[in-house]
Design a protein around this motif. Sequence first.
Motif, PDB file in Angstrom:
ATOM      1  N   THR A  36     -21.935 -67.703  45.299  1.00 33.77           N
ATOM      2  CA  THR A  36     -21.490 -68.368  46.523  1.00 33.77           C
ATOM      3  C   THR A  36     -22.561 -68.147  47.578  1.00 33.77           C
ATOM      4  O   THR A  36     -22.895 -67.015  47.913  1.00 33.77           O
ATOM      5  CB  THR A  36     -20.150 -67.793  47.012  1.00 33.77           C
ATOM      6  OG1 THR A  36     -19.157 -67.965  45.989  1.00 33.77           O
ATOM      7  CG2 THR A  36     -19.695 -68.520  48.278  1.00 33.77           C
ATOM      8  N   THR A  38     -24.607 -68.825  51.324  1.00 31.61           N
ATOM      9  CA  THR A  38     -24.645 -69.189  52.737  1.00 31.61           C
ATOM     10  C   THR A  38     -26.125 -69.274  53.082  1.00 31.61           C
ATOM     11  O   THR A  38     -26.866 -68.319  52.835  1.00 31.61           O
ATOM     12  CB  THR A  38     -23.963 -68.134  53.620  1.00 31.61           C
ATOM     13  OG1 THR A  38     -22.599 -67.987  53.214  1.00 31.61           O
ATOM     14  CG2 THR A  38     -24.007 -68.550  55.080  1.00 31.61           C
ATOM     15  N   SER A 158     -22.291 -72.487  44.362  1.00 30.58           N
ATOM     16  CA  SER A 158     -21.406 -73.162  45.298  1.00 30.58           C
ATOM     17  C   SER A 158     -21.692 -72.570  46.676  1.00 30.58           C
ATOM     18  O   SER A 158     -22.306 -71.508  46.780  1.00 30.58           O
ATOM     19  CB  SER A 158     -19.933 -72.966  44.921  1.00 30.58           C
ATOM     20  OG  SER A 158     -19.591 -71.591  44.951  1.00 30.58           O
ATOM     21  N   ALA A 160     -20.328 -71.430  50.644  1.00 30.22           N
ATOM     22  CA  ALA A 160     -19.163 -70.909  51.350  1.00 30.22           C
ATOM     23  C   ALA A 160     -18.380 -72.047  52.007  1.00 30.22           C
ATOM     24  O   ALA A 160     -18.955 -73.068  52.395  1.00 30.22           O
ATOM     25  CB  ALA A 160     -19.602 -69.897  52.400  1.00 30.22           C
ATOM     26  N   LYS A 161     -17.081 -71.862  52.126  1.00 27.79           N
ATOM     27  CA  LYS A 161     -16.235 -72.893  52.734  1.00 27.79           C
ATOM     28  C   LYS A 161     -16.520 -73.024  54.225  1.00 27.79           C
ATOM     29  O   LYS A 161     -16.551 -74.135  54.765  1.00 27.79           O
ATOM     30  CB  LYS A 161     -14.760 -72.566  52.501  1.00 27.79           C
ATOM     31  CG  LYS A 161     -14.336 -72.645  51.040  1.00 27.79           C
ATOM     32  CD  LYS A 161     -12.849 -72.347  50.887  1.00 27.79           C
ATOM     33  CE  LYS A 161     -12.415 -72.443  49.434  1.00 27.79           C
ATOM     34  NZ  LYS A 161     -10.962 -72.143  49.280  1.00 27.79           N
ATOM     35  N   ASP A 162     -16.719 -71.896  54.884  1.00 23.76           N
ATOM     36  CA  ASP A 162     -16.962 -71.909  56.328  1.00 23.76           C
ATOM     37  C   ASP A 162     -18.447 -71.720  56.623  1.00 23.76           C
ATOM     38  O   ASP A 162     -19.061 -70.770  56.131  1.00 23.76           O
ATOM     39  CB  ASP A 162     -16.155 -70.815  57.021  1.00 23.76           C
ATOM     40  CG  ASP A 162     -14.659 -71.004  56.842  1.00 23.76           C
ATOM     41  OD1 ASP A 162     -14.209 -72.162  56.815  1.00 23.76           O
ATOM     42  OD2 ASP A 162     -13.952 -69.987  56.718  1.00 23.76           O
ATOM     43  N   PRO A 164     -21.304 -73.201  55.622  1.00 21.91           N
ATOM     44  CA  PRO A 164     -22.136 -72.997  54.430  1.00 21.91           C
ATOM     45  C   PRO A 164     -23.627 -73.105  54.716  1.00 21.91           C
ATOM     46  O   PRO A 164     -24.430 -72.385  54.116  1.00 21.91           O
ATOM     47  CB  PRO A 164     -21.676 -74.116  53.491  1.00 21.91           C
ATOM     48  CG  PRO A 164     -21.167 -75.185  54.417  1.00 21.91           C
ATOM     49  CD  PRO A 164     -20.521 -74.446  55.539  1.00 21.91           C
ATOM     50  N   ARG A 180     -21.720 -81.239  48.844  1.00 22.58           N
ATOM     51  CA  ARG A 180     -21.424 -80.425  47.676  1.00 22.58           C
ATOM     52  C   ARG A 180     -21.445 -81.306  46.430  1.00 22.58           C
ATOM     53  O   ARG A 180     -21.195 -82.510  46.512  1.00 22.58           O
ATOM     54  CB  ARG A 180     -20.047 -79.769  47.810  1.00 22.58           C
ATOM     55  CG  ARG A 180     -19.898 -78.893  49.054  1.00 22.58           C
ATOM     56  CD  ARG A 180     -18.481 -78.362  49.176  1.00 22.58           C
ATOM     57  NE  ARG A 180     -18.265 -77.704  50.456  1.00 22.58           N
ATOM     58  CZ  ARG A 180     -18.554 -76.430  50.701  1.00 22.58           C
ATOM     59  NH1 ARG A 180     -19.048 -75.676  49.733  1.00 22.58           N
ATOM     60  NH2 ARG A 180     -18.343 -75.900  51.895  1.00 22.58           N
ATOM     61  N   THR A 182     -19.261 -81.576  44.230  1.00 22.00           N
ATOM     62  CA  THR A 182     -17.934 -82.152  44.023  1.00 22.00           C
ATOM     63  C   THR A 182     -17.703 -83.394  44.884  1.00 22.00           C
ATOM     64  O   THR A 182     -16.756 -84.135  44.663  1.00 22.00           O
ATOM     65  CB  THR A 182     -16.848 -81.110  44.353  1.00 22.00           C
ATOM     66  OG1 THR A 182     -17.105 -80.550  45.650  1.00 22.00           O
ATOM     67  CG2 THR A 182     -16.850 -79.995  43.334  1.00 22.00           C
ATOM     68  N   ASP A 183     -18.592 -83.613  45.871  1.00 17.06           N
ATOM     69  CA  ASP A 183     -18.444 -84.807  46.711  1.00 17.06           C
ATOM     70  C   ASP A 183     -18.735 -86.087  45.948  1.00 17.06           C
ATOM     71  O   ASP A 183     -18.353 -87.167  46.368  1.00 17.06           O
ATOM     72  CB  ASP A 183     -19.390 -84.724  47.922  1.00 17.06           C
ATOM     73  CG  ASP A 183     -18.995 -83.607  48.868  1.00 17.06           C
ATOM     74  OD1 ASP A 183     -17.845 -83.145  48.785  1.00 17.06           O
ATOM     75  OD2 ASP A 183     -19.843 -83.196  49.676  1.00 17.06           O
ATOM     76  N   ASN A 210     -26.323 -78.776  45.132  1.00 16.04           N
ATOM     77  CA  ASN A 210     -25.875 -78.781  46.518  1.00 16.04           C
ATOM     78  C   ASN A 210     -27.014 -79.380  47.340  1.00 16.04           C
ATOM     79  O   ASN A 210     -28.148 -78.907  47.279  1.00 16.04           O
ATOM     80  CB  ASN A 210     -25.578 -77.352  46.979  1.00 16.04           C
ATOM     81  CG  ASN A 210     -24.443 -76.729  46.204  1.00 16.04           C
ATOM     82  OD1 ASN A 210     -23.277 -76.911  46.530  1.00 16.04           O
ATOM     83  ND2 ASN A 210     -24.777 -75.981  45.149  1.00 16.04           N
TER      84      ASN A 210
END
Length: 217
Positions: A36, A38, A158, A160-162, A164, A180, A182-183, A210
């Motif tokens: 993960t 950042t 991947s 971070a959600k917040d 990134p 991302r 997944t987009d 990414n």
Amino acid sequence: MIGLFRRAAVRSALVAAVLALFGLSAAEAHPHVWVTSTSELVYAPDGSFTGVRHAWAFDDMFSTYALQGIETKEKGVYTREELAPLAQTNVESLKDFAYFTFAKVNGKKQKFGEPVDYYLSYKDSVLTLHFFLPLKTPVKSSELMVEVFDPSYFIDFSFAKDKPVSLVGAPAGCALNFQRPTDGTATAQRMSEDNFLSGDNSNYGAMFANKIAVNCP
């Protein structure tokens, strides 16, 4: 001590051998290490892009594996100093994998130098590698693209959600767009299927990249 990424490379080779032995394709493989991230895109006062500052947090299982054999003064507590030799070995190993970071300026590939300001931290059973990846030559540009991924897809990156990705010192008016993998799941799936049908599995992980785009006036 073998570094994190060299260990991953050895395991990747073993996985490939097993797949070949049983007649399986990489399409049936999956990541074995999860990271993960950042990240910060860093700019100089003159507005030139200088490099990327990463913080890569590894999954707890791989963190435990990587820490085997490291002596500490306090059980379960790893200081930055105690982790320094492992950090050095790891960043040296990154070169073999192009640092899993790929940049283009106005469509032209850029080369990174060796990581600096690197260290490992350990908290809540998670090992995190921090480092700054400088461009060999800082460059001014209105268009920048940075991608983070493992071409073999042995390591899954991947973000971070917040927060990134962020810009540090970028010129006024620069716009950041982060995508991302997944987009674009449907597109990535279709492209990956086409690659396997054609027998081209060498850059499978690019389908799960990414993507960070920066546009400046």
